[in-house]
Structures are given as structure tokens and as C-alpha cells.
Design an enzyme around this catalytic site. Structure first.
Site, mmCIF file in Angstrom:
data_model
loop_
_atom_site.group_PDB
_atom_site.id
_atom_site.type_symbol
_atom_site.label_atom_id
_atom_site.label_comp_id
_atom_site.label_asym_id
_atom_site.label_seq_id
_atom_site.Cartn_x
_atom_site.Cartn_y
_atom_site.Cartn_z
ATOM 1 N N GLU A 1 -71.887 -8.107 7.462
ATOM 2 C CA GLU A 1 -70.835 -8.055 8.495
ATOM 3 C C GLU A 1 -71.296 -7.368 9.775
ATOM 4 O O GLU A 1 -70.865 -7.746 10.869
ATOM 5 C CB GLU A 1 -69.562 -7.401 7.957
ATOM 6 C CG GLU A 1 -69.763 -6.022 7.387
ATOM 7 C CD GLU A 1 -68.683 -5.045 7.840
ATOM 8 O OE1 GLU A 1 -67.716 -5.485 8.474
ATOM 9 O OE2 GLU A 1 -68.839 -3.846 7.567
ATOM 10 N N ASP B 1 -73.956 -6.908 -1.463
ATOM 11 C CA ASP B 1 -72.574 -6.459 -1.725
ATOM 12 C C ASP B 1 -71.583 -7.616 -1.907
ATOM 13 O O ASP B 1 -70.486 -7.410 -2.398
ATOM 14 C CB ASP B 1 -72.069 -5.589 -0.560
ATOM 15 C CG ASP B 1 -72.843 -4.278 -0.431
ATOM 16 O OD1 ASP B 1 -73.697 -4.007 -1.289
ATOM 17 O OD2 ASP B 1 -72.589 -3.534 0.533
ATOM 18 N N ARG C 1 -74.178 10.170 -25.767
ATOM 19 C CA ARG C 1 -73.807 10.686 -24.449
ATOM 20 C C ARG C 1 -72.815 9.769 -23.738
ATOM 21 O O ARG C 1 -72.640 8.609 -24.125
ATOM 22 C CB ARG C 1 -75.050 10.756 -23.545
ATOM 23 C CG ARG C 1 -75.939 11.931 -23.838
ATOM 24 C CD ARG C 1 -77.208 11.838 -23.024
ATOM 25 N NE ARG C 1 -78.037 13.016 -23.225
ATOM 26 C CZ ARG C 1 -79.350 13.050 -23.073
ATOM 27 N NH1 ARG C 1 -80.005 11.963 -22.713
ATOM 28 N NH2 ARG C 1 -80.017 14.162 -23.270
ATOM 29 N N ARG D 1 -70.348 -0.290 -0.834
ATOM 30 C CA ARG D 1 -69.636 0.746 -0.069
ATOM 31 C C ARG D 1 -68.133 0.523 -0.049
ATOM 32 O O ARG D 1 -67.351 1.432 -0.262
ATOM 33 C CB ARG D 1 -70.035 0.668 1.403
ATOM 34 C CG ARG D 1 -71.390 1.088 1.779
ATOM 35 C CD ARG D 1 -71.590 0.603 3.217
ATOM 36 N NE ARG D 1 -72.981 0.618 3.593
ATOM 37 C CZ ARG D 1 -73.568 1.636 4.192
ATOM 38 N NH1 ARG D 1 -72.890 2.712 4.469
ATOM 39 N NH2 ARG D 1 -74.846 1.571 4.521
ATOM 40 N N ARG E 1 -81.885 -3.757 -5.059
ATOM 41 C CA ARG E 1 -82.205 -4.695 -3.972
ATOM 42 C C ARG E 1 -83.650 -5.180 -4.013
ATOM 43 O O ARG E 1 -84.003 -6.102 -3.298
ATOM 44 C CB ARG E 1 -82.045 -3.986 -2.611
ATOM 45 C CG ARG E 1 -80.700 -3.704 -2.157
ATOM 46 C CD ARG E 1 -80.570 -3.662 -0.657
ATOM 47 N NE ARG E 1 -81.509 -2.922 0.110
ATOM 48 C CZ ARG E 1 -81.178 -1.965 0.997
ATOM 49 N NH1 ARG E 1 -79.916 -1.621 1.139
ATOM 50 N NH2 ARG E 1 -82.078 -1.384 1.724
HETATM 51 O O1 F6P Z 1 -75.366 -3.256 2.657
HETATM 52 C C1 F6P Z 1 -76.139 -3.351 1.516
HETATM 53 C C2 F6P Z 1 -76.415 -1.988 0.942
HETATM 54 O O2 F6P Z 1 -77.373 -2.168 -0.075
HETATM 55 C C3 F6P Z 1 -75.174 -1.253 0.414
HETATM 56 O O3 F6P Z 1 -74.791 -1.655 -0.863
HETATM 57 C C4 F6P Z 1 -75.650 0.171 0.456
HETATM 58 O O4 F6P Z 1 -74.579 1.064 0.576
HETATM 59 C C5 F6P Z 1 -76.506 0.205 1.678
HETATM 60 O O5 F6P Z 1 -76.962 -1.108 1.896
HETATM 61 C C6 F6P Z 1 -77.681 1.141 1.589
HETATM 62 O O6 F6P Z 1 -78.326 1.134 2.805
HETATM 63 P P1 F6P Z 1 -79.706 1.855 3.108
HETATM 64 O O7 F6P Z 1 -80.782 1.056 2.452
HETATM 65 O O8 F6P Z 1 -79.777 1.829 4.580
HETATM 66 O O9 F6P Z 1 -79.591 3.218 2.514
#
Ligand code: F6P
Length: 348
Positions: free
Chosen positions: A105, A129, A164, A173, A281
Site C-alpha cells: 500500500e 501481509d 511448554r 502489522r 520473507r
Molecule cells: O510489509 C511487510 C512486512 O514484512 C511486515 O509484515 C512487517 O511488519 C514489515 O514488513 C517489516 O519491515 P522491515 O523489514 O522494514 O523491518
């Protein structure tokens, strides 16, 4: 020299499938008679004129690779004085007839503004996301939820062996798609997402019921952006904001850590937390994301041919469509209540 140039850039957090888009834009672009220019590190590449011509050889087989060969950044054109004017001038200087912006976005929001300022811009929806509107899925999401599912499954053996509770923090987010679908697939016993507020007492109650029924271990999947009202005072992140004004989650004391402390305090059961972080990622894309990135990249070049600027290539009901960028970035696509209710049937 080919008559017209297409520029391509990848912005925001990287997502598996970006290279499939770059390859597809390059291959389809060259076949359609364009020269293709890769802008380096997202919008920074345009603002600093950091670019390179992409050849067929440059993109050979790169759809197999994660990340982005062009690099990425969270540079925000709006944060630069006369940013949009400079961006437009640089497009003219670099003889770029049309620009493909692959991003979430934030990146797509800049793309829309630049289009409104008069540039020929088209978008491709990317983010692990999965929270971009007007498309069924964003690429990167499938790879990420497969990772989450796999990690949750791996955590089961060690969690059960040690009797545990394990609280697993998952990226997301504002939207809980990753925790929801990764958690459902990977067998989490409870899933917490930003869209649905749950009290600590209810979480503790579920854990106690599980232990009392004889299953003396539990895995809880929690979105990094989940809101657990009576716990938020214990959550703290780095005070540094990125260029788009987002706090940097995954830094400092996150929600999983705070929740694990609360569960252990309330139940006496040994509780640990783990942040899956950027492992979600990284690595190579799934077949689904390779194919989705490829289809989007091919389609977006067709859109350029047809002059469909200010639009985004999207997956709608299995087909490639051009949708308005305005519809894509107006609001975020969050998890509907009924989808959470389906997952909830299996919390125990
Ligand atoms: O926007 C994708 C994302 O992987 C979110 O899920 C995560 O909060 C953010 O990017 C993390 O960003 P960075 O790699 O800048 O810490």
C-alpha cells in the site's frame, strides 16, 4: 534502440515473487518492443536516477529466487521536497514512457499520487501481509504462510517434549492474514490477530483448559500487530519511524514476549516466545508465487500497451484484471470476522 522505455521498481519490504515480476515485465516488455529499465532500491532509484537496462540474460531464471535483484527501500517520494516534481522530471530525463511499481500500500500509494501528477504509472500488488485491496492475493503471501506453517509444525515437537506454552509472533502489522492462515495450516491451538481483540484472561483460560484436559502444551500464533488491550502497556518498539510513518515492529519487546510473560505469571506453566521475523520473507518463492508474479508482470505490460495508467494488475477470481489503483490503496484488506470464526472452531 527500442522505441519506448518501461521502468520497473520494487518498493517496501521484499516479498518472494518480486523477481518473477521483474523477469516477466522484462521478457514481455522486450517482446512487445520496449526497452526495460530497472530502477534500483524502490523509489530511491527514481529519485537518485540509479538504474540499469535489463536484458533477457539479466533476468534468466530469476523467478526461482527470493528477494529482488533490483533491491528495495522504504523511500517515500512525499517526504522529499518537491519529490513528485523531481520524480516526473527524472522519468522524462530517463526517457521512461511508463513505470511499473511493484509494492504494497505504501509503494502503490506513491504510484497513485505520481499518476495523478501526470506520469504513466501502473502497479503490481506485492506483500507477504496480503493486505492490499482489489486483488484476491498479493504475491509473497503464499510463500510466507507456507514458512509459518512449517515453523509452527517444527515447534510442536520441542514444545510438547518440554510441556511448554510457545507464543509465536508472526508478521502482519495491520492485518492478520499470515497468522490466521499460517496458524490454521500449521496447527496453532489459538490465533490472535489485529482485527479481533482478545483479553489476556480468555487466552489464559484456553491454555488452562487445554492443560487440565491432559494436553500439557500449547502453541499460540500471534500477529505482531495484535491488540491485547490489557497487555499493550508491556509492549514497546523502537521509537524510530520509517519513511511512511510506521513503527518498526519486531524491535524491542513485542506482543509475543509480553503475552508469554503474562501466561507464565497467570498459569505457572513454563512459557516461551519466539519471533519468526524475516525468516518469513526469506528464501525462494513457492510455485504459486512464481506463477502469480509472472502472470502479473505479463499483464501489467499489456496494460501499458492499452494505456491503462493509474491502474494495477490484479488477480480476481483466478483471472488477471486491471483495477483502479485508487481502489487498491484506499483502505487495507483486513480479515473478515467470519473467517476468524472458522479458525476459532479449532482453538482448543
Ligand atoms: O510489509 C511487510 C512486512 O514484512 C511486515 O509484515 C512487517 O511488519 C514489515 O514488513 C517489516 O519491515 P522491515 O523489514 O522494514 O523491518
Amino acid at each position: 534502440m527500442a522505441s519506448k522505455r518501461i521502468g520497473v521498481l520494487t518498493g517496501g519490504g521484499d516479498a518472494p515473487g518480486l523477481n518473477a515480476v521483474i523477469r516477466a515485465v522484462t521478457v514481455k516488455g522486450i517482446q512487445s518492443g520496449y526497452e526495460v529499465v530497472g530502477l534500483e532500491e524502490g523509489w530511491r532509484g527514481l529519485m537518485e536516477k540509479k538504474s540499469r537496462i535489463l536484458s533477457l540474460k539479466d533476468v534468466e531464471d530469476i523467478h526461482l529466487l527470493g528477494g529482488t535483484i533490483l533491491g528495495s527501500s522504504r523511500t517515500n517520494v512525499a517526504k522529499i521536497e518537491n519529490g513528485y516534481e523531481i520524480a516526473k522530471k527524472h522519468l522524462i530525463d530517463m526517457k521512461i514512457h511508463a513505470l511499473v511499481a511493484a509494492g504494497g500500500e505504501d509503494t502503490l500509494g506513491v504510484a497513485l499520487k505520481l499518476f495523478k501528477e501526470g506520469a504513466n504509472v501502473v502497479g503490481v500488488p506485492k506483500t507477504i501481509d496480503n493486505d492490499v485491496n482489489a486483488t484476491d492475493y498479493t504475491f509473497g503471501f503464499d510463500t510466507a504462510i507456507n514458512r509459518v506453517s512449517e515453523f509452527l509444525e517444527m515447534l510442536r515437537t520441542t514444545t510438547e517434549s518440554h510441556r511448554r506454552v510457545m507464543v509465536v509472533e508472526i508478521m502482519g502489522r495491520h492485518a492478520g492474514w499470515m497468522a490466521l492462515q499460517g496458524g490454521m495450516a500449521g496447527g496453532a491451538h489459538m490465533i490472535l490477530i489485529p482485527e479481533v481483540e482478545v483479553k489476556v484472561n480468555d487466552i489464559v483460560g484456553m491454555v488452562k483448559r487445554r492443560y487440565e484436559s491432559g494436553k500439557k502444551w500449547a502453541i499460540i500464533a500471534v500477529s505482531e500487530g495484535a491488540v491485547i488491550p490489557d497487555l499493550m502497556k508491556d509492549v514497546s518498539h523502537s521509537s524510530q519511524l520509517d519513511d511512511f510513518g510506521h513503527i518498526q515492529l519486531g524491535t524491542g519487546k513485542g506482543v509475543a514476549d509480553a503475552l508469554a510473560n503474562a501466561i507464565e505469571y497467570e498459569t505457572g506453566y513454563e512459557t516461551r516466545s519466539i519471533v519468526l521475523g524475516h525468516l518469513q520473507r526469506g528464501g525462494s518463492p513457492t510455485a504459486f508465487d512464481r506463477v502469480l508474479g509472472t502472470r502479473l508482470g505479463v499483464h501489467v505490460v499489456q496494460m501499458i500497451d492499452e494505456g491503462k495508467f493509474g491502474m494495477m494488475a490484479a488477480l480476481k477470481g483466478g483471472e488477471m484484471k486491471a483495477v483502479s489503483l485508487e481502489d487498491a490503496v484506499g483502505s487495507l484488506k483486513t480479515v473478515e470476522k467470519y473467517k476468524y470464526e472458522t479458525a476459532k472452531l479449532f482453538f482448543s
